[in-house]
Scaffold this motif. Structure first.
Motif, PDB file in Angstrom:
ATOM      1  N   ARG A 163      26.245  22.346  -7.319  1.00 25.39           N
ATOM      2  CA  ARG A 163      26.192  23.677  -6.701  1.00 25.39           C
ATOM      3  C   ARG A 163      27.172  24.623  -7.407  1.00 25.39           C
ATOM      4  NH1 ARG A 163      25.410  20.301  -2.043  1.00 25.39           N
ATOM      5  NH2 ARG A 163      27.643  20.175  -1.586  1.00 25.39           N
ATOM      6  N   ILE A 164      28.346  24.099  -7.750  1.00 25.51           N
ATOM      7  CA  ILE A 164      29.333  24.918  -8.448  1.00 25.51           C
ATOM      8  C   ILE A 164      28.841  25.287  -9.846  1.00 25.51           C
ATOM      9  CG2 ILE A 164      31.654  24.868  -9.479  1.00 25.51           C
ATOM     10  CD1 ILE A 164      32.609  23.414  -6.973  1.00 25.51           C
ATOM     11  N   ALA A 165      28.082  24.397 -10.484  1.00 25.55           N
ATOM     12  CA  ALA A 165      27.514  24.722 -11.798  1.00 25.55           C
ATOM     13  C   ALA A 165      26.598  25.937 -11.704  1.00 25.55           C
ATOM     14  CB  ALA A 165      26.747  23.522 -12.347  1.00 25.55           C
ATOM     15  N   ILE A 166      25.801  26.001 -10.643  1.00 27.50           N
ATOM     16  CA  ILE A 166      24.924  27.159 -10.436  1.00 27.50           C
ATOM     17  C   ILE A 166      25.768  28.417 -10.241  1.00 27.50           C
ATOM     18  CG2 ILE A 166      23.206  28.181  -8.881  1.00 27.50           C
ATOM     19  CD1 ILE A 166      22.214  25.304  -8.325  1.00 27.50           C
ATOM     20  N   ILE A 167      26.845  28.290  -9.484  1.00 23.36           N
ATOM     21  CA  ILE A 167      27.741  29.417  -9.255  1.00 23.36           C
ATOM     22  C   ILE A 167      28.383  29.866 -10.574  1.00 23.36           C
ATOM     23  CG2 ILE A 167      29.901  30.128  -8.144  1.00 23.36           C
ATOM     24  CD1 ILE A 167      29.140  28.183  -5.834  1.00 23.36           C
ATOM     25  N   GLN A 168      28.852  28.900 -11.371  1.00 26.62           N
ATOM     26  CA  GLN A 168      29.522  29.234 -12.630  1.00 26.62           C
ATOM     27  C   GLN A 168      28.609  30.006 -13.576  1.00 26.62           C
ATOM     28  OE1 GLN A 168      30.869  25.241 -13.665  1.00 26.62           O
ATOM     29  NE2 GLN A 168      32.997  25.883 -13.451  1.00 26.62           N
ATOM     30  N   ASN A 169      27.336  29.677 -13.566  1.00 25.87           N
ATOM     31  CA  ASN A 169      26.397  30.370 -14.453  1.00 25.87           C
ATOM     32  C   ASN A 169      26.143  31.808 -14.014  1.00 25.87           C
ATOM     33  OD1 ASN A 169      25.813  28.413 -16.459  1.00 25.87           O
ATOM     34  ND2 ASN A 169      24.609  27.266 -14.974  1.00 25.87           N
ATOM     35  N   ALA A 170      26.525  32.129 -12.765  1.00 29.18           N
ATOM     36  CA  ALA A 170      26.376  33.503 -12.295  1.00 29.18           C
ATOM     37  C   ALA A 170      27.485  34.395 -12.849  1.00 29.18           C
ATOM     38  CB  ALA A 170      26.390  33.543 -10.768  1.00 29.18           C
ATOM     39  N   ARG A 171      28.610  33.755 -13.234  1.00 25.81           N
ATOM     40  CA  ARG A 171      29.705  34.517 -13.842  1.00 25.81           C
ATOM     41  C   ARG A 171      30.462  33.613 -14.803  1.00 25.81           C
ATOM     42  NH1 ARG A 171      34.956  37.751 -11.272  1.00 25.81           N
ATOM     43  NH2 ARG A 171      35.327  38.984 -13.136  1.00 25.81           N
ATOM     44  N   PRO A 172      30.033  33.561 -16.053  1.00 24.91           N
ATOM     45  CA  PRO A 172      30.641  32.656 -17.036  1.00 24.91           C
ATOM     46  C   PRO A 172      32.116  32.965 -17.276  1.00 24.91           C
ATOM     47  CG  PRO A 172      28.537  33.507 -17.812  1.00 24.91           C
ATOM     48  CD  PRO A 172      28.901  34.302 -16.598  1.00 24.91           C
ATOM     49  N   PHE A 173      32.824  31.953 -17.779  1.00 29.92           N
ATOM     50  CA  PHE A 173      34.226  32.101 -18.164  1.00 29.92           C
ATOM     51  C   PHE A 173      34.408  33.230 -19.173  1.00 29.92           C
ATOM     52  CE2 PHE A 173      35.869  27.591 -17.253  1.00 29.92           C
ATOM     53  CZ  PHE A 173      36.770  28.044 -16.313  1.00 29.92           C
ATOM     54  N   LEU A 174      35.475  34.016 -19.004  1.00 32.47           N
ATOM     55  CA  LEU A 174      35.954  34.931 -20.035  1.00 32.47           C
ATOM     56  C   LEU A 174      37.278  34.384 -20.564  1.00 32.47           C
ATOM     57  CD1 LEU A 174      35.239  38.426 -18.416  1.00 32.47           C
ATOM     58  CD2 LEU A 174      33.850  37.183 -20.087  1.00 32.47           C
ATOM     59  N   GLN A 175      37.718  34.918 -21.692  1.00 27.63           N
ATOM     60  CA  GLN A 175      38.913  34.371 -22.330  1.00 27.63           C
ATOM     61  C   GLN A 175      40.124  34.364 -21.398  1.00 27.63           C
ATOM     62  OE1 GLN A 175      36.641  33.364 -24.819  1.00 27.63           O
ATOM     63  NE2 GLN A 175      38.633  33.091 -25.743  1.00 27.63           N
ATOM     64  N   ASP A 176      40.365  35.464 -20.698  1.00 29.03           N
ATOM     65  CA  ASP A 176      41.536  35.543 -19.824  1.00 29.03           C
ATOM     66  C   ASP A 176      41.489  34.483 -18.731  1.00 29.03           C
ATOM     67  OD1 ASP A 176      42.476  37.610 -21.305  1.00 29.03           O
ATOM     68  OD2 ASP A 176      41.932  39.189 -19.884  1.00 29.03           O
ATOM     69  N   ARG A 177      40.304  34.247 -18.200  1.00 27.64           N
ATOM     70  CA  ARG A 177      40.197  33.251 -17.137  1.00 27.64           C
ATOM     71  C   ARG A 177      40.371  31.838 -17.689  1.00 27.64           C
ATOM     72  NH1 ARG A 177      42.079  31.339 -12.979  1.00 27.64           N
ATOM     73  NH2 ARG A 177      40.772  29.901 -11.815  1.00 27.64           N
ATOM     74  N   ILE A 178      39.943  31.614 -18.928  1.00 21.81           N
ATOM     75  CA  ILE A 178      40.140  30.293 -19.526  1.00 21.81           C
ATOM     76  C   ILE A 178      41.633  29.973 -19.574  1.00 21.81           C
ATOM     77  CG2 ILE A 178      39.948  28.919 -21.632  1.00 21.81           C
ATOM     78  CD1 ILE A 178      37.348  30.404 -22.245  1.00 21.81           C
ATOM     79  N   VAL A 179      42.435  30.927 -20.037  1.00 21.17           N
ATOM     80  CA  VAL A 179      43.878  30.692 -20.159  1.00 21.17           C
ATOM     81  C   VAL A 179      44.482  30.400 -18.790  1.00 21.17           C
ATOM     82  CG1 VAL A 179      46.106  31.724 -20.755  1.00 21.17           C
ATOM     83  CG2 VAL A 179      44.118  32.080 -22.246  1.00 21.17           C
ATOM     84  N   SER A 180      44.199  31.235 -17.806  1.00 24.04           N
ATOM     85  CA  SER A 180      44.804  31.040 -16.487  1.00 24.04           C
ATOM     86  C   SER A 180      44.301  29.761 -15.822  1.00 24.04           C
ATOM     87  CB  SER A 180      44.537  32.249 -15.589  1.00 24.04           C
ATOM     88  OG  SER A 180      43.151  32.446 -15.392  1.00 24.04           O
ATOM     89  N   ALA A 181      43.013  29.438 -15.993  1.00 23.97           N
ATOM     90  CA  ALA A 181      42.464  28.216 -15.398  1.00 23.97           C
ATOM     91  C   ALA A 181      43.114  26.983 -16.007  1.00 23.97           C
ATOM     92  CB  ALA A 181      40.953  28.168 -15.577  1.00 23.97           C
ATOM     93  N   MET A 182      43.315  26.994 -17.328  1.00 21.39           N
ATOM     94  CA  MET A 182      43.965  25.856 -17.975  1.00 21.39           C
ATOM     95  C   MET A 182      45.407  25.713 -17.497  1.00 21.39           C
ATOM     96  SD  MET A 182      41.611  24.412 -19.779  1.00 21.39           S
ATOM     97  CE  MET A 182      40.333  25.025 -18.651  1.00 21.39           C
ATOM     98  N   GLU A 183      46.100  26.829 -17.323  1.00 19.88           N
ATOM     99  CA  GLU A 183      47.479  26.776 -16.835  1.00 19.88           C
ATOM    100  C   GLU A 183      47.532  26.243 -15.401  1.00 19.88           C
ATOM    101  OE1 GLU A 183      48.814  30.770 -17.489  1.00 19.88           O
ATOM    102  OE2 GLU A 183      49.505  30.323 -19.536  1.00 19.88           O
ATOM    103  N   GLU A 184      46.559  26.640 -14.589  1.00 16.09           N
ATOM    104  CA  GLU A 184      46.494  26.113 -13.218  1.00 16.09           C
ATOM    105  C   GLU A 184      46.227  24.608 -13.227  1.00 16.09           C
ATOM    106  OE1 GLU A 184      43.478  28.624 -11.517  1.00 16.09           O
ATOM    107  OE2 GLU A 184      44.624  30.394 -12.103  1.00 16.09           O
TER     108      GLU A 184
END
Length: 218
Positions: A163-184
């Motif tokens: 279900r989360i995969a479907i959600i993720q495809n509605a708003r793909p990762f952007l560079q800024d979110r990749i950095v913050s998500a990895m830090e989290e």
């Protein structure tokens, strides 16, 4: 091969094809399709597709409309909130169990992968990063889910992950979110390495809250 085995193989193939279409975004949240369209997309016999749809429906991935077709799970604030809350609760329990059991095999590799992805996202703006980032992101959640050591919980976790995969495809990762998500994620890994149950629980909750904000959900 007997007929029963062949039918099961076709059903498994259709389910795998359907799951892949959800993960890649070929089938998107809220999309409505007739059964004939779904048969063409999955390239499987209609009986096998119907069985796959039945499984998907039982997990809340699609809604079926008799004689009309199916609709992929809609991506809205309530769905996002519930799916992330579900994942957070099981992630926190998985972290507790891993710490209590001292089950950290593979954690060092996860740190290496997350460090590398964060560093790459800070200097690389190529479009190839988001799909790789999702793989790294899922690797930690999978690690926590496996820490549950409970087949029923793991099955529920896997269904929610789709279900989360479907959600993720509605708003793909952007560079800024990749950095913050990895830090989290690295904060969660640090807590696991330190055997800090309270810290892990907090870090997982913080990651959930930040992901909700990313998806525009209060």
């Amino acid at each position: 091969m007997n007929q029963s085995s062949e039918v099961q193989l076709l059903a498994d193939k259709a389910q795998q094809a359907l799951w892949a279409a959800f993960r890649t975004g070929e089938l998107r949240g809220g999309q409505f399709l007739s059964m004939s369209q779904l048969v063409e997309i999955l390239d499987c016999p209609i009986a096998a597709v119907r069985e796959a749809v039945k499984q998907a429906s039982s997990q809340g991935l699609v809604t079926t409309f008799p004689k009309r077709g199916v609709q992929v799970m809609e991506v809205n604030a309530e769905t996002i909130r519930e799916c992330l809350d579900f994942r957070m609760a099981l992630d926190q329990e998985g972290a507790r169990r891993r710490i209590f059991d001292g089950a950290f095999t593979g954690l060092k590799d996860l740190r290496t992968q997350h460090d590398a992805m964060r560093d790459a996202a800070q200097i690389d703006s190529t479009k190839t990063l988001p799909p790789k980032a999702i793989e790294v992101d899922l690797s930690l959640h999978e690690f926590l889910a496996e820490g549950l050591e409970n087949s029923q919980l793991k099955a529920s976790y896997d269904a929610n992950r789709m279900r989360i995969a479907i959600i993720q495809n509605a708003r793909p990762f952007l560079q800024d979110r990749i950095v913050s998500a990895m830090e989290e994620h690295l904060a969660i890994i640090q807590a696991l390495e330190s055997c800090d149950v309270e810290g892990a629980v907090y870090a997982i909750r913080h990651h959930c809250e930040q992901t909700l904000r990313w998806w525009g959900v209060a």
